[in-house]
Each structure stands twice: as C-alpha cells, then as structure tokens.
Design a protein around this motif. Structure first.
Motif: not given
Length: 318
Positions: A187, A243, A253-254, A257, A260, A262, A267-268, A277, A280
């Motif tokens: 991802s 992004d 990206y991470y 996420i 909040n 993304s 993604d969420q 989680k 991430v």
C-alpha cells in the motif's frame, strides 16, 4: 538515499532466488547467458522517460501491481483489446498510462536479444527501476516470467478497490498468497502518483446516512478535496496528488494515515486492524523499515506468474 535503503536484500534472495509458480521457475540469473544486459537496458529507458515525465514512475509501479493481481505477473495488462475488451480497458485500468515505456524497452531488448526476454519481466524491472529513480529501495527481481495470451476487462473486478475495508483487502491479498505485512507494505506504493476524484468521492460526498463526509477524514483535507471534486461541473481530470511528495518514494504515506490525511478508504482501513495499524506506525517512524518490507513484498508479489510464452510485441499475443 541511505545505503541501507538502496541495498539489494540478501535475505529475500535466499528465499526467492528460485521460485516455482504455476510451473514457471524464476531465478536471479535467468538471463545471465542469454541476455546479460537486459536490466541495464530497462533502467536506461525508465530513467530517460522519468526525466521527461515525472508521472511515469508511479504509472509503471501501478501497472505492474495491476498486472500481477490478474492472472499473475504475465503482462496481460499490456495486451490491446481486439475481439474482446482487454484488461487495460477495464474500469480500474483506464487511467493507466506510460505503456510506451515498456514498448521502448522491449524494442531495445529485441534488437540485442530477440525472442528471449518476456514483457512480464520487463514490466517487473521497470517497476523496480521506477521506485529506485524516485528515491526508493532497490531489489533483485526474480526473472523468467512468461507472458500470458489472455486479457479480459471483466477480470479487473478482482483488483482491490480504493473503497475496500480491511476484511476485503485482507481477502484480496491472501487469495494471492500475500500477508497482512505485504498488504501494508505494498500500500506504500501510494506514496507516488495522483488520484482522480472517483477513487475517493465516497469519502467526501454522501458518505452515509449520518455524515456527508467520512468523519475519519481530516476536516481541512476534506474541505480541500470537496473544493476540487465538486458534485457538479467537475473537470474531467480533477483529483489530488497521493501525498505532498508524490514524485518521491518515501514513508510520508504512513505519516498521513496516522494524521487521518490519506485519500482512500482502503488507506484509512489500515488503522482498523491492530496488526496493520502497528505496521503503519512502524513504517511511519522508520523509512528503512518500510523500504526493506516494500522490497520483500514486491519480490513476493512479482513472483506470482502464470504465462505461457515470450511475446514479440508486448501489445499482441504471438
């Protein structure tokens, strides 16, 4: 790029230097005697293309992913529609582009080593090179894929959608022998590129009976996206970068996420399972951890294969 992120992952080589998948043996030295310069040729073509067009890297990475998730990594996504509608013309793939880069690499390779290198291998090399030129990790791509003869747009429904929840994502990846860690790591490819409004409209308009906007989406980002992706009078190619550093392969990206911020529901969704989680969080705090995991998972994903031939023309079956 740090030395640790650029290294070729030796542990992965031990696992994947010889892979059997649907009868096709993949090996790290497959072209050693028949076309030793193949990867250098692809790297040169990809490097030149990305210099001219910054969107090429994300396009090639996405193309490879979309290829591997349908019939394995057999270059079926490259075939043109003829009597039937091919994968590239299926709804999730109509925004794929940069096919010309694969054509250019194929032509250059055919001039040196005719009939030897599959289009599927070229696409796998190009995806790796796209990550490298964007500042990401390198890895040794297992070689020896064969090209498929079948490509059907109807099968693109099997691709994981940006609206998927964690259970749907896990099922999609596990059906292809990919783990939750592979899901989170792959991802991370969303650190590159651009998304059209259609992929995240579900989060900013008519989300559910209670909320117009997904309550897990950061309000500032939601307002920005609603301004770009209005319900009416929207520009055809409206959308948003994945992004803020969308041409650089990094771990932003991470971090988004966790804030909040993304774009996609998928993604969420990575925050809705304790295991994903945790991954991430790990990848947000350590770019090297992400790079190592991403390279491992790309080797694993790119080794799903089921083709039958080496195409002369990547757009047409022999």
């Amino acid at each position: 790029m740090s030395s640790s992120s650029a290294l070729i992952l030796f542990s992965s080589l031990l696992i994947f230097s010889l892979i059997y998948s649907q009868g096709n043996a993949l090996s790290s030295n497959y072209y050693e005697n028949t076309c030793p310069q193949v990867e250098d040729i692809v790297t040169q073509v990809v490097t030149e293309a990305t210099k001219k067009d910054k969107t090429v890297a994300a396009a090639l990475l996405r193309m490879h992913f979309h290829d591997c998730f349908i019939r394995g990594c057999d270059a079926s996504v490259l075939l043109n529609s003829k009597k039937n509608t091919a994968e590239k013309d299926g709804p999730p793939n109509v925004s794929l582009h940069a096919f010309y880069v694969i054509d250019s690499a194929k032509n250059a390779i055919e001039a040196r080593c005719p009939g030897i290198v599959s289009c599927a291998d070229i696409l796998a090399f190009a995806a790796r090179d796209s990550v490298v030129v964007s500042g990401g990790p390198s890895w040794d791509v297992p070689k020896g894929r064969k090209d498929g003869r079948t490509s059907q747009a109807s099968e693109t429904i099997q691709l994981p959608a940006p609206t998927f929840n964690i259970n749907q994502l896990q099922q999609s990846f596990s059906q292809r022998g990919l783990s939750l860690e592979d899901l989170v790591a792959l991802s991370g490819g969303h650190t590159l590129g651009f998304s059209h409004c259609s992929s995240f409209n579900n989060r900013i308009h008519n989300f559910n009976n209670t909320h117009d906007v997904d309550p897990t989406l950061h309000p500032t980002l939601a307002a920005t996206l609603k301004g770009i992706c209005t319900l009416k009078n929207r520009a055809k190619n409206a959308g948003s970068p994945m992004d803020p550093s969308s041409t650089t392969f990094d771990n932003t990206y991470y971090k988004l996420i966790l804030q909040n911020k993304s774009l996609f529901s998928s993604d969420q969704a990575l925050l809705s399972n304790p295991k994903t989680k945790s991954l991430v969080t790990d990848f947000a705090s350590s770019k090297d951890a992400f790079f190592k995991a991403f390279a491992n998972s790309m080797i694993k994903m790119s080794s799903i294969n089921g083709g039958q031939e080496v195409r002369k023309d990547c757009r047409v079956a022999n």
